[in-house]
Design an enzyme around this catalytic site. Structure first.
Site, PDB file in Angstrom:
ATOM      1  N   LYS A   1       3.942   3.810  -1.412  1.00 55.62           N
ATOM      2  CA  LYS A   1       4.833   2.965  -0.607  1.00 55.62           C
ATOM      3  C   LYS A   1       5.215   3.577   0.738  1.00 55.62           C
ATOM      4  O   LYS A   1       6.350   3.443   1.193  1.00 55.62           O
ATOM      5  CB  LYS A   1       6.101   2.623  -1.404  1.00 55.62           C
ATOM      6  CG  LYS A   1       5.839   1.817  -2.658  1.00 55.62           C
ATOM      7  CD  LYS A   1       7.071   1.561  -3.468  1.00 55.62           C
ATOM      8  CE  LYS A   1       7.541   2.798  -4.220  1.00 55.62           C
ATOM      9  NZ  LYS A   1       8.478   2.511  -5.284  1.00 55.62           N
TER      10      LYS A   1
ATOM     11  N   ASP B   1      11.919   3.047 -11.826  1.00 53.41           N
ATOM     12  CA  ASP B   1      12.657   1.775 -11.690  1.00 53.41           C
ATOM     13  C   ASP B   1      12.254   0.745 -12.747  1.00 53.41           C
ATOM     14  O   ASP B   1      13.085  -0.052 -13.205  1.00 53.41           O
ATOM     15  CB  ASP B   1      12.534   1.185 -10.275  1.00 53.41           C
ATOM     16  CG  ASP B   1      11.106   1.096  -9.758  1.00 53.41           C
ATOM     17  OD1 ASP B   1      10.184   1.504 -10.462  1.00 53.41           O
ATOM     18  OD2 ASP B   1      10.920   0.604  -8.618  1.00 53.41           O
TER      19      ASP B   1
HETATM   20  C1  BGC Z   1       5.353   3.475  -7.792  1.00 51.03           C
HETATM   21  C2  BGC Z   1       6.023   3.157  -9.115  1.00 51.03           C
HETATM   22  C3  BGC Z   1       7.151   2.173  -8.906  1.00 51.03           C
HETATM   23  C4  BGC Z   1       6.652   0.954  -8.156  1.00 51.03           C
HETATM   24  C5  BGC Z   1       7.748  -0.067  -7.905  1.00 51.03           C
HETATM   25  C6  BGC Z   1       4.968   2.192  -7.084  1.00 51.03           C
HETATM   26  O1  BGC Z   1       4.482   2.473  -5.809  1.00 51.03           O
HETATM   27  O2  BGC Z   1       4.205   4.274  -8.001  1.00 51.03           O
HETATM   28  O3  BGC Z   1       6.519   4.337  -9.702  1.00 51.03           O
HETATM   29  O4  BGC Z   1       7.667   1.806 -10.144  1.00 51.03           O
HETATM   30  O5  BGC Z   1       6.110   1.345  -6.928  1.00 51.03           O
HETATM   31  O6  BGC Z   1       8.793   0.445  -7.180  1.00 51.03           O
END
Ligand code: BGC
Length: 471
Positions: A177, A212
């Site tokens: 992200k 989360d």
């Molecule tokens: C992460 C996860 C997370 C998801 C939603 C992903 O990029 O790897 O750990 O739960 O985003 O936030």
């Protein structure tokens, strides 16, 4: 390029898009690229199930299947005040949950933003900022309501892939992200936050490390006991579900009773980084190359809010370059990487004005495209719909994979979903539901999709409670 008058002479229509034959051919091609058939969706769901099994078996698999060490569900009788710190995207939240012992709770939370330099700089700076936010929250909270109990145990929602080795221990597997902080290698994430709190003299103990999705699962099961899956459809995407500990083959040791359940964080965003199954388009590839984590998170990059606008931008620019949009003119803003925020897609999808005035606003006033025609705007709206629909349909394949893995289809189940896409993107839910019907027929009615707003924070506080009791 052919003049506008020529365009009108050769006008053709597809759906509500009307343009020249060349424009329509290009729209047709995009439609082919972005449309996922029912058969393909089934193939995706089946492949996710196979990857889930591999991840339960061994470490270092594509879909990591991270054990959370969260032991089962809350009973509703728990009492006490717990804190949560929720780091997952551009927003950071600190919250306090007061469990009242009768299945009810109160929540107070405060949002902070995480700037781009913090997201990509040294990890210690990020953790110092996290500690500062907890400090600010506690100061504001106690001055607002001096009667409130002072919570000292904190659940840390760290929404990235981790190698979790205990409920309060884990190291980062990889950032996603748009985060890319240095200095995390092999370091315990809970230890890093605890040290930062100590540096700031904040007397709070970090008792749990929570994804989360796991938080969402726990919080939603507290409300609906038949919840099997917690999902995030927001900046990123992921799902967590309850698994029999005996099925988590890679989990060696531990004192577990037969039939005991544990929440498992699938990290399904990583699915198909080998690109064997997902129908990746050139627009996805272009995005992938420019991302901080190329050749990974393939599934997440086709579904989640961080990426959808960029896919649209790539497809729009392709048509501009082919002389098929905006009389071949782009703008500095439209040319800028990541400038097409996914929230613009929501605005465009919701635009029901006859002349697509809101779409015009996004293109001409926000992205500064010099001039757009109604045909241009209709084509852009069509691209947005194609990308948004593909995302929802792919997300449905993930839901079905987990629900079928859990054998929960016959009996029916609830799925708790948090995240901005699910909450705010027009028709996202309806498109998921339509795809569920294509995947499992009428059984789709047995999968209840429940909006689990703020589930990740609430769940982390609840897990902090479980972790404190266990101690
Ligand atoms: C992460 C996860 C997370 C998801 C939603 C992903 O990029 O790897 O750990 O739960 O985003 O936030």
């Amino acid at each position: 390029m052919a003049s506008w008058i020529t365009h009108r002479v050769q006008a053709t229509t597809i759906g509500n898009v009307e343009g020249t034959r060349e424009q329509m051919a290009a729209v047709n091609e995009l439609e082919r690229d972005f449309t996922i058939s029912a058969e393909k969706l089934r193939e995706v769901a089946e492949a996710i199930k196979v990857e889930m099994m591999k991840g339960l078996e061994k470490d270092n698999q594509t879909v990591p299947m991270v054990p959370s060490f969260v032991p089962g569900r809350l009973t509703g009788k728990e009492t006490g005040s717990f804190l949560a710190l929720d780091l997952g995207g551009t927003n950071l939240r600190v919250c306090q949950v007061n469990l009242l012992g009768d299945g009810k709770f109160t929540l107070r939370q405060e949002k902070f933003t995480v700037s781009e330099p913090l997201r990509t700089g040294p990890a210690q700076k990020l953790f110092d900022y996290l500690a500062e936010c907890v400090d600010t929250y506690l100061t504001n909270y106690s001055s607002e309501d001096p009667q409130m109990p002072h919570a000292t145990k904190l659940g840390f929602t760290f929404s990235f892939a981790v190698n979790q080795t205990a409920i309060n221990r884990g190291t980062l597997l990889y950032w996603t992200k748009g985060f890319n902080c240095s200095g995390m290698d092999g370091k315990d994430i809970v230890g890093m936050l605890q040290d930062a709190l100590l540096r700031k003299n904040v007397s709070v103990e970090v008792v749990a490390l929570v994804n989360d999705t796991v938080g969402t699962l726990i919080a939603q099961s507290y409300r609906e006991p038949d919840t099997v899956l917690g999902v995030i459809l927001g900046t990123g995407t992921n799902g967590a579900y309850y698994e029999k500990v005996s099925n988590i083959k890679k989990l060696s040791g531990g004192n577990y009773s037969p039939g005991e359940l544990m929440a498992v964080n699938t990290e399904w965003g990583a699915f198909d980084m080998e690109r064997h199954v997902l129908p990746v388009t050139p627009y996805d590839n272009k995005l992938d190359r420019k991302s901080v984590n190329p050749r990974s998170q393939t599934y997440e990059k086709m579904i989640s809010g961080m990426y959808l606008g960029e896919i649209v931008r790539n497809a729009v620019l392709h048509l501009v370059d082919c002389n098929l949009l905006f009389e071949a003119h782009s703008s500095v803003d439209l040319n800028r990487l990541w400038s097409f925020d996914s929230s613009y897609m929501s605005t465009i999808e919701a635009d029901a004005t006859p002349d697509l005035a809101h779409t015009q606003h996004v293109l001409e006033s926000i992205l500064n495209v010099p001039k757009t025609t109604l045909t241009d705007r209709r084509i852009v709206k069509k691209i947005v719909e194609l990308v948004g629909t593909r995302a929802a349909r792919l997300a449905a394949a993930g839901l079905v994979a987990v629900v079928e893995h859990c054998d929960a289809l016959e009996e029916g189940c609830s799925v708790g979903i948090d995240g901005s896409l699910f909450q705010h993107y027009p028709s996202f839910r309806e498109r998921i539901v339509a795809a569920l019907h294509e995947l499992v027929g009428d059984n789709a009615d047995r999968i209840k999709l429940i909006e689990a707003a703020d589930g990740s924070g609430i769940g982390a506080a609840m897990i902090a409670c479980l972790a404190s009791v266990k101690k």
